[in-house]
Design a protein around this motif. Structure first.
Motif, PDB file in Angstrom:
ATOM      1  N   LEU A   1       0.821  -1.210   0.000  1.00 18.66           N
ATOM      2  CA  LEU A   1       0.000   0.000   0.000  1.00 18.66           C
ATOM      3  C   LEU A   1       0.858   1.266   0.000  1.00 18.66           C
ATOM      4  CD1 LEU A   1      -2.954   0.795  -0.010  1.00 18.66           C
ATOM      5  CD2 LEU A   1      -2.886   0.847   2.489  1.00 18.66           C
ATOM      6  N   GLU A   2       1.939   1.260   0.783  1.00 22.37           N
ATOM      7  CA  GLU A   2       2.730   2.489   0.971  1.00 22.37           C
ATOM      8  C   GLU A   2       4.092   2.465   0.306  1.00 22.37           C
ATOM      9  OE1 GLU A   2       1.345   4.922   2.303  1.00 22.37           O
ATOM     10  OE2 GLU A   2      -0.377   3.973   3.265  1.00 22.37           O
ATOM     11  N   LYS A   3       4.624   1.256   0.060  1.00 15.22           N
ATOM     12  CA  LYS A   3       6.022   1.184  -0.401  1.00 15.22           C
ATOM     13  C   LYS A   3       6.118   0.719  -1.847  1.00 15.22           C
ATOM     14  CE  LYS A   3       8.545   0.339   3.856  1.00 15.22           C
ATOM     15  NZ  LYS A   3       7.640   0.552   4.943  1.00 15.22           N
ATOM     16  N   SER A   4       7.022   1.350  -2.601  1.00 19.37           N
ATOM     17  CA  SER A   4       7.259   0.856  -3.964  1.00 19.37           C
ATOM     18  C   SER A   4       8.231  -0.322  -3.873  1.00 19.37           C
ATOM     19  CB  SER A   4       7.851   1.974  -4.829  1.00 19.37           C
ATOM     20  OG  SER A   4       9.056   2.438  -4.262  1.00 19.37           O
ATOM     21  N   ARG A   5       7.984  -1.291  -4.735  1.00 22.04           N
ATOM     22  CA  ARG A   5       8.791  -2.517  -4.677  1.00 22.04           C
ATOM     23  C   ARG A   5       9.228  -2.945  -6.063  1.00 22.04           C
ATOM     24  NH1 ARG A   5       5.141  -6.277  -0.531  1.00 22.04           N
ATOM     25  NH2 ARG A   5       6.289  -5.693   1.343  1.00 22.04           N
ATOM     26  N   CYS A   6      10.402  -3.570  -6.130  1.00 24.06           N
ATOM     27  CA  CYS A   6      10.766  -4.349  -7.309  1.00 24.06           C
ATOM     28  C   CYS A   6      10.791  -5.805  -6.890  1.00 24.06           C
ATOM     29  CB  CYS A   6      12.164  -3.985  -7.811  1.00 24.06           C
ATOM     30  SG  CYS A   6      12.180  -2.586  -8.925  1.00 24.06           S
ATOM     31  N   VAL A   7      10.162  -6.655  -7.690  1.00 27.83           N
ATOM     32  CA  VAL A   7      10.288  -8.091  -7.473  1.00 27.83           C
ATOM     33  C   VAL A   7      11.290  -8.577  -8.512  1.00 27.83           C
ATOM     34  CG1 VAL A   7       9.091 -10.292  -7.343  1.00 27.83           C
ATOM     35  CG2 VAL A   7       7.884  -8.181  -6.737  1.00 27.83           C
ATOM     36  N   GLN A   8      12.435  -9.055  -8.047  1.00 25.92           N
ATOM     37  CA  GLN A   8      13.515  -9.437  -8.958  1.00 25.92           C
ATOM     38  C   GLN A   8      13.685 -10.946  -8.949  1.00 25.92           C
ATOM     39  OE1 GLN A   8      15.707  -7.425 -11.008  1.00 25.92           O
ATOM     40  NE2 GLN A   8      16.194  -9.470 -11.786  1.00 25.92           N
ATOM     41  N   ASN A   9      13.343 -11.568 -10.074  1.00 22.12           N
ATOM     42  CA  ASN A   9      13.566 -13.012 -10.208  1.00 22.12           C
ATOM     43  C   ASN A   9      15.010 -13.260 -10.632  1.00 22.12           C
ATOM     44  OD1 ASN A   9      13.083 -15.860 -10.716  1.00 22.12           O
ATOM     45  ND2 ASN A   9      13.005 -15.342 -12.880  1.00 22.12           N
ATOM     46  N   LEU A  10      15.655 -14.204  -9.943  1.00 21.49           N
ATOM     47  CA  LEU A  10      17.025 -14.600 -10.294  1.00 21.49           C
ATOM     48  C   LEU A  10      17.020 -16.075 -10.667  1.00 21.49           C
ATOM     49  CD1 LEU A  10      18.840 -12.849  -7.289  1.00 21.49           C
ATOM     50  CD2 LEU A  10      18.850 -12.061  -9.666  1.00 21.49           C
ATOM     51  N   GLY A  11      16.484 -16.373 -11.846  1.00 27.41           N
ATOM     52  CA  GLY A  11      16.503 -17.755 -12.340  1.00 27.41           C
ATOM     53  C   GLY A  11      17.717 -17.926 -13.230  1.00 27.41           C
ATOM     54  N   GLY A  12      17.554 -18.652 -14.340  1.00 27.58           N
ATOM     55  CA  GLY A  12      18.617 -18.686 -15.330  1.00 27.58           C
ATOM     56  C   GLY A  12      18.781 -17.268 -15.866  1.00 27.58           C
ATOM     57  N   ILE A  13      17.658 -16.715 -16.295  1.00 29.73           N
ATOM     58  CA  ILE A  13      17.565 -15.315 -16.733  1.00 29.73           C
ATOM     59  C   ILE A  13      16.909 -14.521 -15.599  1.00 29.73           C
ATOM     60  CG2 ILE A  13      16.389 -13.815 -18.445  1.00 29.73           C
ATOM     61  CD1 ILE A  13      18.740 -15.477 -19.630  1.00 29.73           C
ATOM     62  N   GLY A  14      17.230 -13.234 -15.504  1.00 29.17           N
ATOM     63  CA  GLY A  14      16.608 -12.394 -14.478  1.00 29.17           C
ATOM     64  C   GLY A  14      15.461 -11.602 -15.083  1.00 29.17           C
ATOM     65  N   ASN A  15      14.439 -11.346 -14.292  1.00 26.77           N
ATOM     66  CA  ASN A  15      13.418 -10.395 -14.727  1.00 26.77           C
ATOM     67  C   ASN A  15      12.934  -9.598 -13.529  1.00 26.77           C
ATOM     68  OD1 ASN A  15      11.508 -12.009 -13.411  1.00 26.77           O
ATOM     69  ND2 ASN A  15      10.890 -13.039 -15.273  1.00 26.77           N
ATOM     70  N   VAL A  16      12.379  -8.426 -13.824  1.00 28.34           N
ATOM     71  CA  VAL A  16      11.939  -7.542 -12.746  1.00 28.34           C
ATOM     72  C   VAL A  16      10.504  -7.107 -12.975  1.00 28.34           C
ATOM     73  CG1 VAL A  16      12.805  -5.421 -13.877  1.00 28.34           C
ATOM     74  CG2 VAL A  16      12.537  -5.468 -11.400  1.00 28.34           C
ATOM     75  N   ALA A  17       9.778  -6.947 -11.871  1.00 23.61           N
ATOM     76  CA  ALA A  17       8.473  -6.273 -11.908  1.00 23.61           C
ATOM     77  C   ALA A  17       8.578  -5.097 -10.940  1.00 23.61           C
ATOM     78  CB  ALA A  17       7.364  -7.216 -11.468  1.00 23.61           C
ATOM     79  N   TYR A  18       8.366  -3.891 -11.452  1.00 25.54           N
ATOM     80  CA  TYR A  18       8.378  -2.686 -10.609  1.00 25.54           C
ATOM     81  C   TYR A  18       6.940  -2.374 -10.226  1.00 25.54           C
ATOM     82  CZ  TYR A  18       8.396   2.307  -9.518  1.00 25.54           C
ATOM     83  OH  TYR A  18       8.198   3.523  -8.920  1.00 25.54           O
ATOM     84  N   LEU A  19       6.673  -2.357  -8.922  1.00 27.00           N
ATOM     85  CA  LEU A  19       5.307  -2.186  -8.423  1.00 27.00           C
ATOM     86  C   LEU A  19       5.225  -0.916  -7.573  1.00 27.00           C
ATOM     87  CD1 LEU A  19       4.873  -5.884  -7.140  1.00 27.00           C
ATOM     88  CD2 LEU A  19       4.293  -4.992  -9.418  1.00 27.00           C
ATOM     89  N   PRO A  20       4.666   0.176  -8.118  1.00 24.83           N
ATOM     90  CA  PRO A  20       4.509   1.387  -7.298  1.00 24.83           C
ATOM     91  C   PRO A  20       3.608   1.086  -6.096  1.00 24.83           C
ATOM     92  CG  PRO A  20       4.023   1.817  -9.620  1.00 24.83           C
ATOM     93  CD  PRO A  20       4.110   0.338  -9.466  1.00 24.83           C
ATOM     94  N   ALA A  21       3.688   1.927  -5.087  1.00 26.25           N
ATOM     95  CA  ALA A  21       2.809   1.750  -3.923  1.00 26.25           C
ATOM     96  C   ALA A  21       1.350   1.858  -4.380  1.00 26.25           C
ATOM     97  CB  ALA A  21       3.113   2.816  -2.885  1.00 26.25           C
ATOM     98  N   ARG A  22       0.484   1.019  -3.809  1.00 21.61           N
ATOM     99  CA  ARG A  22      -0.925   1.009  -4.247  1.00 21.61           C
ATOM    100  C   ARG A  22      -1.682   2.268  -3.824  1.00 21.61           C
ATOM    101  NH1 ARG A  22      -1.135  -4.198  -2.455  1.00 21.61           N
ATOM    102  NH2 ARG A  22      -2.410  -3.491  -0.713  1.00 21.61           N
ATOM    103  N   SER A  23      -1.084   3.064  -2.907  1.00 19.82           N
ATOM    104  CA  SER A  23      -1.750   4.326  -2.538  1.00 19.82           C
ATOM    105  C   SER A  23      -1.680   5.331  -3.696  1.00 19.82           C
ATOM    106  CB  SER A  23      -1.098   4.913  -1.280  1.00 19.82           C
ATOM    107  OG  SER A  23       0.286   5.021  -1.502  1.00 19.82           O
ATOM    108  N   ASN A  24      -0.770   5.093  -4.629  1.00 19.17           N
ATOM    109  CA  ASN A  24      -0.707   5.914  -5.848  1.00 19.17           C
ATOM    110  C   ASN A  24      -1.882   5.502  -6.745  1.00 19.17           C
ATOM    111  OD1 ASN A  24      -0.220   6.708  -8.495  1.00 19.17           O
ATOM    112  ND2 ASN A  24       1.946   6.082  -8.500  1.00 19.17           N
ATOM    113  N   PRO A  25      -2.812   6.447  -7.048  1.00 22.22           N
ATOM    114  CA  PRO A  25      -4.002   6.050  -7.824  1.00 22.22           C
ATOM    115  C   PRO A  25      -3.659   5.488  -9.204  1.00 22.22           C
ATOM    116  CG  PRO A  25      -3.922   8.445  -7.483  1.00 22.22           C
ATOM    117  CD  PRO A  25      -2.820   7.853  -6.659  1.00 22.22           C
TER     118      PRO A  25
END
Ligand SMILES: Nc1ncnc2c1ncn2[C@@H]1O[C@H](COP(=O)(O)OP(=O)(O)OP(=O)(O)O)[C@@H](O)[C@H]1O
Ligand SMILES: CC(=O)N[C@H]1[C@@H]2OC[C@@H](O2)[C@@H](O)[C@@H]1O[C@H](C)C(=O)O
Length: 383
Positions: free
Chosen positions: A161-185
């Motif tokens: 709700l309040e914090k922005s997050r990156c979810v970083q997968n470290l498999g064979g290949i890496g990928n990221v999902a950048y998730l702004p805080a959900r309080s941002n409309p």
């Protein structure tokens, strides 16, 4: 509530990650309960054959059909094993085994091409459970990369709700999902994601090279931790086009595989690095490519980074990421209650569940698709 099995074998080609989950809700109210997760290793023969095909070995159509069947059979067995002491699942989401991925944009005017095998119709027949497979092709058909697909699932399971997050997968290949805080409309539209490049492919290949096949990966990153990274080489390798290409972007072993490592080893000869130094340098490439991509392509650095995938157990890699990203806090998805080992398998269970409810699974701003689309082919059970 729906009981769903999620199955995936990733670019490390080590085996099948399988989960049995209860899923309820749809998007913001999406909830999952992990009943069981397990990894079923491939036989050495099957893993070697898959790896050879991934690296471009010629194969006849008859051999491809046999390989497709063999993978479907072990996936079906994994599904039966994971639900052994539970009532039968209602649905299977099977990513299958990726064997070829050509990102959109690589061939002028042709779009992308992506092939995952281990056919869903055979899994449905062998398990008696409706199965959804071929998740990437609809996104590619809509002009997208077909990857990464996990960010929409990350958005609903891991955003804060309040914090922005990156979810970083470290498999064979890496990928990221950048998730702004959900309080941002505008948090949903502002989600970003892409493949960051090699996470473990080059490290694993180098470990196998230096140990003459006795070891397949750098447990805990201990070998790399005993060496010193060569910053000149990291800087040189970081000049590669992929790292500077703006998202949407995806990649695979086709780029970051054994030929790429051979070029790295050649470039390193001038520096007379020990195996430990070379592993530290390849690990630093993973770290530097991730940090560079956040600094270049994100609107701002996240407050938290949550690691997942096998590389989240590489202590040295995690420490290097923390050192380069502070004050951002680096932890794992386990720390917020979602299994770092099984997140990808869980994601394909959720994508199947969404497909069944006719909820699109891709995020166009991540994959570059022209629109949201339903992901996956449905294979019913015929009695
Ligand atoms: N204890 C550990 N220490 C260090 N590295 C580890 C450890 N356990 C796993 N790994 C690394 O993680 C890799 C496997 O990760 P994972 O299973 O997430 O990859 P994958 O799902 O096949 O890949 P992708 O996400 O690219 O499809 C191994 O090949 C190894 O390099
Ligand atoms: C073509 C393919 O299978 N790509 C995988 C691979 O593994 C990691 C990275 O490259 C990723 O973006 C993608 O998988 C994850 C599960 C995804 O689609 O989100």
């Amino acid at each position: 509530m729906t009981r769903v099995i999620g199955l995936i074998s990733g670019t490390s080609v080590d085996g099948i990650d399988a989960v049995l989950v209860n899923i309820s809700g749809t998007e913001l109210d999406l909830q999952i309960e992990l009943l069981k997760g397990a990894t079923y290793p491939y036989s050495e023969a099957l893993s070697e054959q898959i790896m050879a095909v991934c690296q471009g070995a010629a194969i006849s159509m008859a051999e491809l059909a046999r390989l497709d069947d063999a993978i479907a059979q072990v996936f079906a067995q994994a599904a039966l094993n994971i639900q052994a002491s539970y009532p039968s699942a209602q649905l299977i989401g099977s990513h299958g085994q990726n064997i070829y991925h050509r990102p959109a944009g690589e061939m002028e005017g042709q779009g992308g091409y992506t092939l995952q095998i281990g056919r869903g119709d055979l899994i449905a027949r062998l398990t008696g459970i409706p199965t959804i497979s071929n998740f990437r092709v609809a996104d590619v058909a809509a002009g997208g990369q077909g990857a990464p697909l996990v960010p929409k699932v990350d958005a609903y399971l891991l955003s804060h709700l309040e914090k922005s997050r990156c979810v970083q997968n470290l498999g064979g290949i890496g990928n990221v999902a950048y998730l702004p805080a959900r309080s941002n409309p505008h948090w949903l539209e502002e989600i970003r994601g892409w493949d960051t490049g090699p996470a473990n492919t080059l490290i694993d290949l180098a470990v196998q090279h230096y140990s003459n096949g006795a070891q397949s990966y750098d447990e805990g990153g201990e070998w790399a931790a005993s060496g010193t990274p060569c910053q000149n080489l990291v800087d040189e390798w970081l000049r590669q086009d992929f790292f500077h290409q703006a998202p949407p972007k995806s990649t695979g072993r086709e780029l970051f595989g054994s030929q790429y490592l051979a070029r790295c080893l050649l470039a390193a000869e001038a520096y007379r690095l020990s195996p430990a130094d070379m592993l530290a340098t390849l690990t630093e490439l993973t770290v530097a490519s991730i940090v560079h991509s956040y600094q270049t392509f994100l609107p701002q650095l996240p407050e938290q980074v949550l690691l997942c995938g096998g590389g989240s157990k590489n202590i040295y890699l995690k420490e290097r990421l923390q050192a380069r990203l502070q004050p951002t806090v680096v932890s794992t998805t386990d720390d917020v209650g979602l299994s770092a080992d099984f997140k990808e398998a869980i994601a394909f269970a959720v994508l199947a569940y969404w497909r069944n409810l006719e909820i699109p699974g891709n995020l166009p701003q991540v994959t570059g698709a022209k629109q949201q689309v339903l992901l996956g082919h449905i294979h019913p059970v015929y009695f």
